[in-house]
Design an enzyme around this catalytic site. Sequence first.
Site, PDB file in Angstrom:
ATOM      1  N   ALA A  75       0.830  -1.210   0.000  1.00 54.85           N
ATOM      2  CA  ALA A  75       0.000   0.000   0.000  1.00 54.85           C
ATOM      3  C   ALA A  75       0.861   1.255   0.000  1.00 54.85           C
ATOM      4  O   ALA A  75       0.497   2.267   0.590  1.00 54.85           O
ATOM      5  CB  ALA A  75      -0.911  -0.022   1.224  1.00 54.85           C
ATOM      6  N   ARG A 114      -3.119   8.019 -10.221  1.00 51.26           N
ATOM      7  CA  ARG A 114      -4.251   8.025 -11.148  1.00 51.26           C
ATOM      8  C   ARG A 114      -5.576   8.365 -10.459  1.00 51.26           C
ATOM      9  O   ARG A 114      -6.575   8.660 -11.110  1.00 51.26           O
ATOM     10  CB  ARG A 114      -4.349   6.667 -11.865  1.00 51.26           C
ATOM     11  CG  ARG A 114      -3.263   6.464 -12.910  1.00 51.26           C
ATOM     12  CD  ARG A 114      -3.165   5.025 -13.408  1.00 51.26           C
ATOM     13  NE  ARG A 114      -2.402   4.171 -12.504  1.00 51.26           N
ATOM     14  CZ  ARG A 114      -2.142   2.880 -12.719  1.00 51.26           C
ATOM     15  NH1 ARG A 114      -2.594   2.291 -13.813  1.00 51.26           N
ATOM     16  NH2 ARG A 114      -1.447   2.174 -11.858  1.00 51.26           N
ATOM     17  N   GLY A 123      -0.844  -7.331 -15.783  1.00 50.61           N
ATOM     18  CA  GLY A 123       0.216  -8.182 -16.296  1.00 50.61           C
ATOM     19  C   GLY A 123      -0.386  -9.480 -16.821  1.00 50.61           C
ATOM     20  O   GLY A 123      -1.453  -9.908 -16.382  1.00 50.61           O
ATOM     21  N   TYR A 135     -35.909  17.086  15.727  1.00 49.77           N
ATOM     22  CA  TYR A 135     -34.512  16.755  15.993  1.00 49.77           C
ATOM     23  C   TYR A 135     -34.379  16.237  17.414  1.00 49.77           C
ATOM     24  O   TYR A 135     -34.714  16.937  18.375  1.00 49.77           O
ATOM     25  CB  TYR A 135     -33.597  17.984  15.816  1.00 49.77           C
ATOM     26  CG  TYR A 135     -32.184  17.676  16.265  1.00 49.77           C
ATOM     27  CD1 TYR A 135     -31.452  16.670  15.631  1.00 49.77           C
ATOM     28  CD2 TYR A 135     -31.603  18.337  17.341  1.00 49.77           C
ATOM     29  CE1 TYR A 135     -30.169  16.345  16.062  1.00 49.77           C
ATOM     30  CE2 TYR A 135     -30.314  18.018  17.767  1.00 49.77           C
ATOM     31  CZ  TYR A 135     -29.609  17.016  17.121  1.00 49.77           C
ATOM     32  OH  TYR A 135     -28.350  16.687  17.545  1.00 49.77           O
TER      33      TYR A 135
END
Length: 442
Positions: free
Chosen positions: A9, A15, A137, A345
């Site tokens: 990591a 990207r 790959g 609330y």
Amino acid sequence: MARAAIILAAGQGTRMKSATPKVMHRIAGLAMLGHVIAAAKGAGVNRIVVVTSADGEAVREFAAGTGARCVIQDKQLGTGHAAACAKDALAGFSGEVITAYGDMPLVTAATFEASFAARAKAGMAVVAFRSRSKAYGRVIARNGILERIVEYKDAGENERAIDLCNAGIMAADAKSFFRWASKLENNNAQREYYLTDVPLLAKGEGVACAVVEADEAEMMGVNSRAELGQAEAAMQKRLRAAALDAGVGMIAPETVFLAYDTKLEADVSIAPYVIFGPGVKVAAGAEIRSFSHLEGADVGRDAIVGPYARLRPGAVIGEGAVIGNFVEVKNTVVEAGAKASHLTYLGDARVGEGANIGAGTITCNYDGFDKHFTDIGAGAFIGSNSALVAPVKVGDGAFVGAGSVVTTDVEPDALAVARAPRKVIGGWAEKFRAKKRTEKGK
Ligand code: UD1
Ligand code: MG
């Protein structure tokens, strides 16, 4: 045999175009790295080493919280170099090790298990899947045994045409693995030390590497925002399928978003367009209606939540309680059968059994510095549009008149009315209109 995992990591994840490290981006409410760690633990791995970059403080903090050890790869010289950085952290470890990437959030414990099993037979194992994407790959194999892995950038025309791709999972004997990893070279297109060259070094010592085939839906690596979205979609599909399978009712499952740890009992019913953040539990018979957002909440049996409800962390909704439209609940226990049906609330409070909270009720819990508690007794009735200024207590069975601002405790079974007395001026309106008409000449 003891099992360890090395999870890589340290890459920048450029990207993603984000200040957040790639593996900390979340899938179903959990960092991608967290999914990989959970899958490893699920496969009986009890020593996990996460390789991070020097500035990966957030990654280390997260990993440490899961019990993993962290090591730093100073320079990102490639996946093989990164895996080798775990050597000291696993010094003295004898057993089998698995490598995985922190950017493969869909991986499952079953796949890790399968690679350990294949390693036990062949010597080493890698995981492959079918894809034509340029991101991966290529795996060149014969009769299920690996010949070599070639990165797409280094591959020739014929190799690129192969659709068997490297997932990034490798299983090996730990001691042998570090011996091989220390011998890697970087004579390739990216001038990087490739982890994918480890099987070649194993082969040099006569150790074969089995190829375990897994599903593409599980193996995708996330390198961009678009792929993050795809992985999220795949994870949601998986979570929804599991929920439906466990007896959860959803008429439009594709509109319901679950978190990695959402716990829904059988016969929970979820209407379209509901979002679950992390830490939600819902008991049997409860109904979550449309456009509700829940996070860190516990919903009891047969309770009704929504439509348009918001449950925030610490909301505990009791059996048969009702939380209706435009009601927000935070750090509040709403006991069995209590109702807050509209526009309310409730924060830092307790709502006693069977109490009724009228529309527009607000617990005023915050003074700009501290949060304060509101305690509403069993069977109490809070009239509409009341402000309960905390700390304050409304006794069991008490009434609060609509429109009240309650700043001091209300005795059980009492009525508290705290609003300006009504003043009536008979005929005022007609006089007012007459005056205006004269002024305007109408
Ligand atoms: C890698 C594999 C590729 C595979 C693909 C699967 C290699 C050489 N290539 O390519 O065969 O199909 O994953 O998704 O292994 N990392 C480090 N330190 C580094 C470089 C990377 O820790 O120096 C970490 C990254 O943070 C990431 C993982 O290793 O979690 C993979 O790196 P990434 O750059 O995404 O490799 P890919 O080009 O995707
Ligand atoms: Mg990748």
